[in-house]
Structures are given as structure tokens and as C-alpha cells.
Design a protein around this motif. Sequence first.
Motif, PDB file in Angstrom:
ATOM      1  N   ARG B 292       0.898  -1.194  -0.103  1.00  0.00           N
ATOM      2  CA  ARG B 292      -0.071   0.102  -0.001  1.00  0.00           C
ATOM      3  C   ARG B 292       0.942   1.049  -0.012  1.00  0.00           C
ATOM      4  O   ARG B 292       0.739   2.098  -0.858  1.00  0.00           O
ATOM      5  CB  ARG B 292      -1.211  -0.029   1.295  1.00  0.00           C
ATOM      6  CG  ARG B 292      -1.803   1.217   1.283  1.00  0.00           C
ATOM      7  CD  ARG B 292      -2.800   1.292   2.080  1.00  0.00           C
ATOM      8  NE  ARG B 292      -2.272   1.786   3.623  1.00  0.00           N
ATOM      9  CZ  ARG B 292      -2.771   1.771   4.619  1.00  0.00           C
ATOM     10  NH1 ARG B 292      -4.183   1.561   4.728  1.00  0.00           N
ATOM     11  NH2 ARG B 292      -2.347   2.434   5.759  1.00  0.00           N
ATOM     12  N   ARG B 293       1.972   1.072   0.866  1.00  0.00           N
ATOM     13  CA  ARG B 293       3.010   2.376   0.890  1.00  0.00           C
ATOM     14  C   ARG B 293       3.545   2.517  -0.328  1.00  0.00           C
ATOM     15  O   ARG B 293       3.670   3.695  -0.875  1.00  0.00           O
ATOM     16  CB  ARG B 293       3.797   1.936   2.000  1.00  0.00           C
ATOM     17  CG  ARG B 293       5.092   3.131   2.312  1.00  0.00           C
ATOM     18  CD  ARG B 293       5.875   2.853   3.498  1.00  0.00           C
ATOM     19  NE  ARG B 293       6.132   1.464   3.578  1.00  0.00           N
ATOM     20  CZ  ARG B 293       7.211   0.973   2.901  1.00  0.00           C
ATOM     21  NH1 ARG B 293       7.976   1.604   1.815  1.00  0.00           N
ATOM     22  NH2 ARG B 293       7.785  -0.198   2.858  1.00  0.00           N
ATOM     23  N   ILE B 294       4.065   1.509  -1.212  1.00  0.00           N
ATOM     24  CA  ILE B 294       4.598   1.731  -2.373  1.00  0.00           C
ATOM     25  C   ILE B 294       3.761   2.419  -3.416  1.00  0.00           C
ATOM     26  O   ILE B 294       4.072   3.243  -4.131  1.00  0.00           O
ATOM     27  CB  ILE B 294       5.186   0.328  -3.041  1.00  0.00           C
ATOM     28  CG1 ILE B 294       6.316  -0.145  -1.820  1.00  0.00           C
ATOM     29  CG2 ILE B 294       5.589   0.243  -4.306  1.00  0.00           C
ATOM     30  CD1 ILE B 294       6.778  -1.662  -1.967  1.00  0.00           C
ATOM     31  N   ILE B 295       2.613   1.885  -3.363  1.00  0.00           N
ATOM     32  CA  ILE B 295       1.531   2.268  -4.346  1.00  0.00           C
ATOM     33  C   ILE B 295       1.334   3.810  -4.224  1.00  0.00           C
ATOM     34  O   ILE B 295       1.005   4.566  -4.938  1.00  0.00           O
ATOM     35  CB  ILE B 295       0.205   1.527  -4.538  1.00  0.00           C
ATOM     36  CG1 ILE B 295       0.466  -0.010  -4.816  1.00  0.00           C
ATOM     37  CG2 ILE B 295      -0.964   2.366  -5.286  1.00  0.00           C
ATOM     38  CD1 ILE B 295      -0.571  -0.883  -4.646  1.00  0.00           C
ATOM     39  N   GLU B 296       1.022   4.095  -3.085  1.00  0.00           N
ATOM     40  CA  GLU B 296       0.872   5.577  -2.489  1.00  0.00           C
ATOM     41  C   GLU B 296       2.146   6.488  -2.919  1.00  0.00           C
ATOM     42  O   GLU B 296       1.756   7.625  -3.189  1.00  0.00           O
ATOM     43  CB  GLU B 296       0.496   5.541  -1.040  1.00  0.00           C
ATOM     44  CG  GLU B 296      -1.056   5.255  -0.890  1.00  0.00           C
ATOM     45  CD  GLU B 296      -1.173   4.871   0.805  1.00  0.00           C
ATOM     46  OE1 GLU B 296      -2.329   4.582   1.078  1.00  0.00           O
ATOM     47  OE2 GLU B 296      -0.315   5.283   1.540  1.00  0.00           O
ATOM     48  N   ASP B 297       3.214   5.954  -2.798  1.00  0.00           N
ATOM     49  CA  ASP B 297       4.400   6.806  -2.739  1.00  0.00           C
ATOM     50  C   ASP B 297       4.674   6.935  -4.336  1.00  0.00           C
ATOM     51  O   ASP B 297       5.506   7.801  -4.651  1.00  0.00           O
ATOM     52  CB  ASP B 297       5.753   6.264  -2.299  1.00  0.00           C
ATOM     53  CG  ASP B 297       5.418   6.342  -0.622  1.00  0.00           C
ATOM     54  OD1 ASP B 297       4.738   6.793  -0.198  1.00  0.00           O
ATOM     55  OD2 ASP B 297       6.389   5.455  -0.084  1.00  0.00           O
ATOM     56  N   LEU B 298       4.283   6.120  -5.192  1.00  0.00           N
ATOM     57  CA  LEU B 298       4.524   6.060  -6.742  1.00  0.00           C
ATOM     58  C   LEU B 298       4.471   7.486  -7.534  1.00  0.00           C
ATOM     59  O   LEU B 298       5.514   7.887  -7.840  1.00  0.00           O
ATOM     60  CB  LEU B 298       4.000   4.959  -7.386  1.00  0.00           C
ATOM     61  CG  LEU B 298       4.810   3.584  -7.529  1.00  0.00           C
ATOM     62  CD1 LEU B 298       3.873   2.355  -8.123  1.00  0.00           C
ATOM     63  CD2 LEU B 298       6.185   3.596  -8.245  1.00  0.00           C
ATOM     64  N   PRO B 299       3.383   8.217  -7.240  1.00  0.00           N
ATOM     65  CA  PRO B 299       3.148   9.202  -8.114  1.00  0.00           C
ATOM     66  C   PRO B 299       4.301  10.395  -7.553  1.00  0.00           C
ATOM     67  O   PRO B 299       4.632  10.935  -8.623  1.00  0.00           O
ATOM     68  CB  PRO B 299       1.710   9.734  -7.696  1.00  0.00           C
ATOM     69  CG  PRO B 299       0.840   8.415  -7.255  1.00  0.00           C
ATOM     70  CD  PRO B 299       2.034   7.602  -6.728  1.00  0.00           C
ATOM     71  N   ALA B 300       4.397  10.506  -6.482  1.00  0.00           N
ATOM     72  CA  ALA B 300       5.410  11.728  -5.995  1.00  0.00           C
ATOM     73  C   ALA B 300       6.676  11.040  -6.612  1.00  0.00           C
ATOM     74  O   ALA B 300       7.474  11.900  -7.156  1.00  0.00           O
ATOM     75  CB  ALA B 300       5.359  11.820  -4.547  1.00  0.00           C
ATOM     76  N   ALA B 301       7.014   9.982  -6.340  1.00  0.00           N
ATOM     77  CA  ALA B 301       8.362   9.233  -6.774  1.00  0.00           C
ATOM     78  C   ALA B 301       8.607   9.602  -8.095  1.00  0.00           C
ATOM     79  O   ALA B 301       9.627  10.088  -8.883  1.00  0.00           O
ATOM     80  CB  ALA B 301       8.789   7.788  -6.585  1.00  0.00           C
TER      81      ALA B 301
END
Lengths: 244, 316
Positions: B292-301
Amino acid sequence: MKQSLLWIEENIPLARDVFRMRLTGDVSGVERPGQFVNLRLEGRFLRRPISVFDRAEDGITLIYKAVGEGTRQLARMTEGEALDALTGLGNGYDLSRAGDSPLLLGGGVGVPPLYWLAKELRGAGKPVCAVLGFGSREDVFAEEEFRALGCDTRVTTVDGSYGRKGFVTDAMPESCSYFYTCGPEPMLRAVWAKTVSEGEFSLEERMGCGFGACMGCTVRTKSGPKRICKDGPVLRKEEILWEE
Amino acid sequence: MGGVTREKEAPRPADADRLRVNLCGTELDNPVIPASGTFGFGLEFAEIYDINILGTFSFKGTTREPRFGNPTPRIAECPAGMINAVGLQNPGVGQVIREELPRLKQVFHKPVMANVSGFSLEEYAETCALLDREPQVGWLEVNISCPNVHGGGMSFGTDPKQAAAVTRAVKAVTRKPVILKLSPNVTDIAEMALACEEAGADGISLINTLQGMRIDLKTRKPVLANLMGGVSGPCVFPVALRMVWQVCRAVRIPVIGMGGISSAEDVLEMMMAGATAVEVGAANLRDPLACRRIIEDLPAAMDRYGIRNIRELGGH
């Protein structure tokens, strides 16, 4: 299971290599005696599972032994630091089976999960006999806490330096309505062989996740394979596959 | 939320659109896929988050017969990772279909990836034929790479002829996309991937765990009852990335990259090596909210590295 950030209020030595840690935060996931928490430690890939000694509204108390690198690191942590914890793990003891004269048998760091259980059973008005076994005088902890609950508390040490000399099985009463036990495997096997009543065993295995996903801690039982972290750590006597 | 964003000038696509990828003909909302063996059948994770945010997930490796797996200890720790020797514990394909898939369906409403292991061509084919009839199974991920079982599994993953034979045997019994999961414990990973592609594979996933072991200094004996196990976690990421790179340059079919991924940046790096999607394994065990954290972080990354749509990266 819940994931919470818990704050260390206290982390002090209690006995040889044994520490008591009080944590506050959201512990609503911690439901039953016999459950454990899984703590993430900086620089360690796997979490460390620790059973719950006591639970209050706003926190929990853990008693753990610093036996390896991870738990030694835990012992070096201080008040004010935070721990990422998975809480409410494991099935816990079944209090409904206690009957009118429950017996608690704890060995070493197997003692802690029995304290909260004793507190609940005493709260329900039951007479409780608690036999606590340790290696030597300097290993003994929690005796006063069990006495303060009004338990018939008996302490044994293997070398006889404190309490009665011998093992928990040498000091347990002849009969009980039901027993609950936690401790090193040789002790549990002795309890399994010497008890006549029904009872429950809290078992230990190396765990990967601690919440049932990886199958890292599965053991064979009479009712099929069981994950110690999720279907256990508490198994009923009749499920356990140990030789007579 | 997509509509509002699209009306602006020089639109930055809505996050939901930016993450979409196509895996063997099926759209995924994002490229993040929990790896087999670290996610069970999804239930433990559904307790703490809505697992429908995932692209999909690959369920616990399933064999024709029930398997208990190896004796304990099955788990050891290592710097930046872990070693497991579970040995493909699973209830067998019959019970998976009767009991696990109906429960899975309650908590996950997208096509799921079925992970299959076997000890003979017939067994692979029979297990896959049964799973082929399950409507929720979107892909068959055929594991020819488990290092922890004795008497079979691994040789299919180390001999290109055998790998091709498994691919053909499975392709003959299913119309669902077949993804071959490769072992890193080979000399020439590209040769393995190519053999699978030529035999009709629709995709490749890699890497499975690397063989390793630990010895307990106190007892002077191996920590694992099985003596050896499979290493996973961040420590294997550079090895995995290198192999994904090599495979992506050898085949034309989609490649799922895995091995030590634990952040959005790792996902981007793996996709820059050519992966169409990624699987996340050991990270789920350490942090059940990792995916969940990875998916949430993807757009900003992606913003930080000027990536508009994730499918621009590698992929096919």
C-alpha cells in the motif's frame, strides 16, 4: 492484527538478561492473554515476537530475555523512543476452559504471558495456582506480582538456589481443573507427559512474518498443519503430536 | 478526480491513470503485485487494508497434492534480508479451489495470479488445467524455481529444455496467459527465458530466491532444518535487477521483475531495467502495509524523476 507506533515509557532490567518494557499507544489490537506483539527493530529485517505480560487501557508491558542480537538491541532502547509494533497476534489462551481450579505453569521467559492470564482468572474470582520455574536465583522475576494477585505461587529453580529445587513439574499440585503453560520445549514435553487434566501449551518457533502469511512457523498437529503465529501460539494438549 | 485534472492545460494525468500497465493483455491499475509465498491467499492482509488497491497478487504456490513442506526452523535472518525453507507448504489444488478461492473472492475483486509448482510435467499440467477453469484466475505463474524442494522443482528451472517442456505442457491445457517464474540459480538466465518464450510462454517473472544458508555460532549447526534455503529481501535487489535487465534484452514477452523491492524507487528502477510490472515479496513480511505504501508513494516518486506514465519506462 493492528500496526501501531508504541512509545517506550520504561525499559529496565528485572533479572539476569531479562528486561521489562512498558509501552503506551494504541493497544486496542491486543485482545487476549497469550497473544504477542511483533516489533520492528532498526537494521534488522525480521521483526521480534514478544509475548504480552500485562495490558492496561493505554499500554502494554512486555517482559523479554535478551538472548540474541535483536533482543539485545531492544534492551538498549530507552524511554521516549518509539517502536513499530504489530499487535494482537496469535490466538491466545482460551479462558472459558479454565474450570474452578486452573493451574499455570511457566518456565523462564515462558512466565510472562501467564501473568495477564492469571490476572483475568483472578478477576473472574477463580483460585489460581502458579508454578514458576527458573534456572537459578538470579533468573527469578514476577514472583511478587503473581502473589499480589492472590495466586498460590510456587517458585522452583533447577539448581535449588531459590524456592524449591527442581522443575515446575516437581512443584505442581496433584490435580487441577485445567492447565495453561508456556516455557522451553523440554519443560513443555515434561508437562505434557505428567499432567492428567486437559490444558493448553504456548509454543515457540522462528517466525517470518508473525501474522500467518509466510508459513515459516508451521508445525504438524493432530488437527493438521498449524501456523504457530496465527493458529497458535496456543495449542490444546490433545492437538499436540509428541511421543508418549 | 481524473476528470478535473484532465481539463487543465498541459495536464498531468490523474494518479490512477499514470500507474496503469498492461500485463499480457489484462490492464492492471498499477504494476505492484505481492509475490507468491509472502501473501498467502490475501486474507491476512485484507484485515489491515483494502487489497483491491493492488495491481493483482500472486497467491501461495499450489501443487496437485497437499504438501506440509519442510520441518522447522524454516526461517533465518541475514543482513538486509531473510532466508526461507518453507518447502511449498500448501493444501493442494483441490482444497485451494474449494476453500481458498471462495474466501479470496470475498476480499479481492480483481483477476488474481495463480502460482503453480510441480514435480513432473503431468503434475504441472493437471494443476494448471484445474486452475484454468477458475474465472478469477487471470494469469498462471508457473514456478520452475523453488530452491527448497527435493526431487524435481528446481531441475525444471535450471535446464532450458526442461523449462521449455513445462511451458509447452501448461500452454496445452490453458488459454490464460502463462508466466514462467525463473530461478536465479543458473549460469545464463537469458537462455532460460528465451527457451520459455520459444515454447510459447506469455511472460516471464524473476527472480525467485537465491540459495543460501546460515550457521548458528552457538550450536555450530545450520540454522535451517533444511540446511539451505532461499535468500530474499533488499540484499538481492542488485542481482535481481541485473537478471531482469538481461532477460528484458533477450525476450519480447512481458517481464515481471522481483527481488528485494521495498520502495517506490525500487519499482521505478526495476521498470527502467525493462520490467512491465513488479512483484514485492519479503517486504510484505516485514511490513504488512508495504505494498500500500509503495503504491501511495509512486506518483510523488514519478514526479521527482519526471515520469508522466509508468508504462513509459521499460515494458513492451
